[in-house]
Each structure stands twice: as C-alpha cells, then as structure tokens.
Scaffold this active site. Structure first.
Site, PDB file in Angstrom:
ATOM      1  N   LYS A 173       1.748  -3.800   6.744  1.00 36.87           N
ATOM      2  CA  LYS A 173       2.193  -3.791   5.347  1.00 36.87           C
ATOM      3  C   LYS A 173       3.710  -3.570   5.257  1.00 36.87           C
ATOM      4  O   LYS A 173       4.402  -4.208   4.460  1.00 36.87           O
ATOM      5  CB  LYS A 173       1.435  -2.715   4.551  1.00 36.87           C
ATOM      6  N   SER A 219       0.842  -1.195   0.000  1.00 35.09           N
ATOM      7  CA  SER A 219       0.000   0.000   0.000  1.00 35.09           C
ATOM      8  C   SER A 219       0.873   1.239   0.000  1.00 35.09           C
ATOM      9  O   SER A 219       1.967   1.241   0.573  1.00 35.09           O
ATOM     10  CB  SER A 219      -0.856  -0.015   1.266  1.00 35.09           C
ATOM     11  N   TYR A 232      -2.205  -0.838  10.896  1.00 36.99           N
ATOM     12  CA  TYR A 232      -2.411  -1.405   9.563  1.00 36.99           C
ATOM     13  C   TYR A 232      -1.178  -1.152   8.682  1.00 36.99           C
ATOM     14  O   TYR A 232      -0.675  -2.054   8.009  1.00 36.99           O
ATOM     15  CB  TYR A 232      -3.660  -0.789   8.907  1.00 36.99           C
TER      16      TYR A 232
HETATM   17  N1  UFG Z   1     -12.957  10.867   3.400  1.00 38.12           N
HETATM   18  C1  UFG Z   1     -14.012  11.690   3.752  1.00 38.12           C
HETATM   19  N2  UFG Z   1     -15.152  11.111   4.234  1.00 38.12           N
HETATM   20  C2  UFG Z   1     -15.288   9.761   4.370  1.00 38.12           C
HETATM   21  C3  UFG Z   1     -14.199   8.936   4.016  1.00 38.12           C
HETATM   22  C4  UFG Z   1     -13.046   9.526   3.534  1.00 38.12           C
HETATM   23  O1  UFG Z   1     -13.929  12.901   3.637  1.00 38.12           O
HETATM   24  O2  UFG Z   1     -16.357   9.300   4.836  1.00 38.12           O
HETATM   25  C5  UFG Z   1     -11.730  11.469   2.836  1.00 38.12           C
HETATM   26  C6  UFG Z   1     -10.479  11.220   3.647  1.00 38.12           C
HETATM   27  O3  UFG Z   1     -10.315  12.183   4.646  1.00 38.12           O
HETATM   28  C7  UFG Z   1      -9.404  11.283   2.561  1.00 38.12           C
HETATM   29  C8  UFG Z   1     -10.115  10.734   1.317  1.00 38.12           C
HETATM   30  O4  UFG Z   1     -11.511  10.883   1.586  1.00 38.12           O
HETATM   31  O5  UFG Z   1      -9.059  12.615   2.296  1.00 38.12           O
HETATM   32  C9  UFG Z   1      -9.829   9.281   1.053  1.00 38.12           C
HETATM   33  O6  UFG Z   1     -10.109   8.526   2.223  1.00 38.12           O
HETATM   34  P1  UFG Z   1     -10.162   6.925   2.189  1.00 38.12           P
HETATM   35  O7  UFG Z   1     -10.501   6.469   3.573  1.00 38.12           O
HETATM   36  O8  UFG Z   1     -11.032   6.468   1.064  1.00 38.12           O
HETATM   37  O9  UFG Z   1      -8.678   6.523   1.788  1.00 38.12           O
HETATM   38  P2  UFG Z   1      -7.334   6.818   2.577  1.00 38.12           P
HETATM   39  O10 UFG Z   1      -6.427   7.467   1.593  1.00 38.12           O
HETATM   40  O11 UFG Z   1      -7.522   7.467   3.870  1.00 38.12           O
HETATM   41  O12 UFG Z   1      -6.931   5.339   2.914  1.00 38.12           O
HETATM   42  C10 UFG Z   1      -6.085   4.688   2.064  1.00 38.12           C
HETATM   43  C11 UFG Z   1      -6.306   3.193   2.115  1.00 38.12           C
HETATM   44  C12 UFG Z   1      -5.851   2.636   3.426  1.00 38.12           C
HETATM   45  C13 UFG Z   1      -4.484   3.151   3.787  1.00 38.12           C
HETATM   46  C14 UFG Z   1      -4.489   4.637   3.782  1.00 38.12           C
HETATM   47  C15 UFG Z   1      -3.149   5.207   4.155  1.00 38.12           C
HETATM   48  O13 UFG Z   1      -7.686   2.884   1.948  1.00 38.12           O
HETATM   49  O14 UFG Z   1      -5.794   1.228   3.292  1.00 38.12           O
HETATM   50  O15 UFG Z   1      -4.810   5.052   2.470  1.00 38.12           O
HETATM   51  O16 UFG Z   1      -3.226   6.582   4.277  1.00 38.12           O
HETATM   52  F1  UFG Z   1      -4.086   2.749   5.001  1.00 38.12           F
END
Ligand code: UFG
Length: 337
Positions: free
Chosen positions: A153, A125, A149
């Site tokens: 990884k 990841s 998590y």
């Molecule tokens: N977000 C929202 N509302 C939500 C969910 C997400 O505003 O309900 C925003 C988050 O703040 C972020 C973006 O949408 O800015 C993406 O969020 P995600 O949760 O979809 O993805 P992330 O980038 O946070 O997570 C991903 C992977 C994880 C990993 C992580 C590391 O899904 O497995 O990156 O930063 F661990």
C-alpha cells in the site's frame, strides 16, 4: 453520464461501492477475476440495482484484457480496489502480493494512460501510518509500513505520487481506510472471507451463526481502557459513500486529495463484542489469548479533512454496523456459497 471502472468490484468494499455509485447516478463497469470473491455477488447486485450489472471478468495484471475493457467501454474514471489484503499471507507470499497489489496498480494505470483516462481513486489503508507517533492519525502523520501488505500500500501510494508529479493531468484520490465492517442494509451483500477470517467482525459473525466455537481475543493487556485492541470501525456503506464523495471531488475540483476515511472514534474488541451481542441477541463466547504479532494496541482517524474537503462524514453508528453485519450473516450463514 460519468462511467466508472471498478476493479475488484465483486469484493467486499467494491460491491458496496458499486451500489453507492449507482445510487449517486454514476454508470459502473465492474471488473474482477474472482480470485477472492464470488460471482454470486453479481446476481445480488442485479437484484438490488434493478438492472444487470455491466461486468468484465479479468485480472488487473492482464494488460491485454484491460485494453479490451477500455476499448469496449467509454471509461471516465477508475476506482481501484483489486488487491490482496491478508497481513499474515502477505509475509508467506510476498511475490504474489507485490505482483497483484503493486503490479496490478501499475498495470491499471498503464492501461488508463493508453486510453487517456487520468482520474483515479486508490484504496489505501491506515496501515501506511505504521507505529503511531501520535493519535489520532491525521494525513500529515509520518508514513511507514509494518508488514508486506502494508508495504504494497505504501509503495502504491508512492507510485501514484510519482505518476501525478510526471503529469499533472492525473487527478488522484488516496483514500486511507480505517476498519470497515457492516453490510448493505438489505442483508443481500456483505463480507464473505475465504477460510478462517483474519478480521474481527467476520469472525464474530461466524461465531454467532455457529460456524466457529468462540472468538479469540488477541491480547487483554494492552494499555487501553479494557486491555483489548482499539480500532476505528466504520460502516462499509459510509466508506462506499466516501468513494462517491472523493470521485465527485476529483471530477468537480480538478485536484487530487489524500484523506482518511474513518469515524474518529476508537472502539475496543470487547466493546464491539458487546455491541454485537446487543444487536444480534446472540452470546459471543470468547477467550483472551496472546497478542497477535504485529498488531498495534490502538489507532483511530482524525476525520476532519474528509469532512472539510469532501463534505463527507460517517452517518452509521456501531449499533448499525453490528445490526447490518448480523442481518447479512444470519441470512447467509455460509456467505455466498
Ligand atoms: N482481533 C481479535 N480476534 C480476531 C481478530 C481480530 O481479537 O479473531 C482484534 C485484533 O487484535 C485487533 C482488532 O481485533 O485489535 C481488529 O483486528 P482486525 O484484524 O479486524 O483489523 P486490523 O486493525 O488488525 O487490520 C486492519 C486491516 C488490515 C491492515 C491492518 C493494519 O484489516 O488490512 O489494519 O494494522 F493491514
């Protein structure tokens, strides 16, 4: 014909990669314990693939069950997806995460070794890059983890480096995924998280079908063009095809590879919401709330290495990601249930 064992085959990325491998002429044996997926996936794969999928129900933490699988099938390579992936849950249940993500990886590699299989594609990841020292992240960016998590990884990557160093017959692809979204073009398989979605796209699609009232946008005051978080979203079928390309590379070049799989494009939360509204014709009500602890403001991939070494690049744009996510969710408002 090359036979590939897919662990975590019934999951979101696993199921899409199953179809991509079949389309590329590989024979697939799927393995899953359904701890975070549905058996209904197998029905859908049968329909889409035109044949009954070869499937084994087992956990990657069960050595005897893995031995039985390797004894029953002539496996040439393994694509290892099976893992837990919720950042918040990983802090509450670290031992479950280490047992499944690290223990399951070690168990899978030990079973491979016992059966003389040394070609492995590993789901890593972008989270292993930690706090950006520069952007876009390239593969030389320093590594660090920001949560349990992420550590599973990072440790997984390191374990595989040690394994490769101990025995160069191992050929390993370390694939660092950015943010997979979208669904198979048929709308028959897609992402179906249990409980409240942690990730943005499934939350948005559940708002669109009326399962959730509004989206909470986590933070509107980041140092980004519109103040919301920026990520590199890629279509899950592009990601699936990235696995095919990586596997071919291992088999054809007899060399290992560490590579990003992303588009190279950053998209903000609000840009994704707008694209989704266009694709679906549904309004997505949202409220800007506090930042989610542990979130990074922005990150995206340098996808050059995957292009040069694997000959892989993403082909599906944000509109296609949204249209395909919507096709899946609108036809399956309750997911596989
Ligand atoms: N977000 C929202 N509302 C939500 C969910 C997400 O505003 O309900 C925003 C988050 O703040 C972020 C973006 O949408 O800015 C993406 O969020 P995600 O949760 O979809 O993805 P992330 O980038 O946070 O997570 C991903 C992977 C994880 C990993 C992580 C590391 O899904 O497995 O990156 O930063 F661990």
């Amino acid at each position: 014909m090359t036979t590939v064992l897919l662990t975590g085959a019934a999951g979101y990325i696993g199921s899409h990669t199953w179809l991509a491998l079949q389309a590329a002429g590989f024979s697939v044996v799927g393995l899953d314990d359904f701890s975070n997926s549905s058996p209904e996936v197998l029905e859908r794969l049968r329909e889409l693939g035109g044949r009954r999928p070869v499937f084994e129900r087992a956990s990657v933490t069960d050595a005897a069950a893995l031995d039985a699988v390797f004894a029953r099938h002539r496996i040439d390579a393994v694509v290892h997806f099976a893992a837990f992936k919720a950042v918040g849950e990983s802090a509450a249940q670290p031992l479950a995460y280490y047992a499944n993500n690290v223990g399951g990886l070690v168990g899978t590699c030990q079973a491979m070794q016992r059966h003389g299989v040394k070609t492995l594609v590993f789901s890593s990841s972008a989270t292993v890059y930690g706090e950006p020292k520069y952007l876009p992240y390239d593969e030389a960016h320093p590594l660090s983890a920001m949560n349990v998590y992420g550590r599973t990884k990072l440790f997984g990557e390191q374990i595989l480096r040690d394994l490769e160093a101990s025995d160069p017959a191992w050929k390993i692809a370390w694939l660092r995924y950015f943010n997979p979204v979208g669904a198979h073009e048929s709308g028959r398989i897609g992402e179906d998280p249990r409980g409240v979605p942690n990730n943005l796209m499934p939350y948005v699609t559940q708002v669109a079908v009326g399962r959730r009232e509004f989206l909470q946008v986590f933070g509107g005051d980041y140092d980004t063009p519109d103040g919301t978080g920026v990520r590199d979203y890629l279509h899950v079928m592009d990601l699936a095809e990235g696995h095919v390309a990586a596997l071919r590379y291992l088999l054809d070049h007899g060399a290992s590879i560490t590579t990003n799989l992303g588009t190279g494009q950053g998209t903000s939360v609000l840009q994704l919401v707008q694209a989704f509204e266009r694709a679906s014709g549904r309004p997505i009500p949202y409220r800007i709330v506090d930042r989610r602890p542990g979130d990074l403001p922005a990150f995206w991939a340098d996808p050059t290495l995957a292009r040069e070494r694997l000959g892989w690049r993403t082909r599906r744009d944000l509109d296609a990601m949204c249209a395909d996510s919507w096709r899946w969710q609108s036809a399956n408002p309750q997911g596989y249930a």
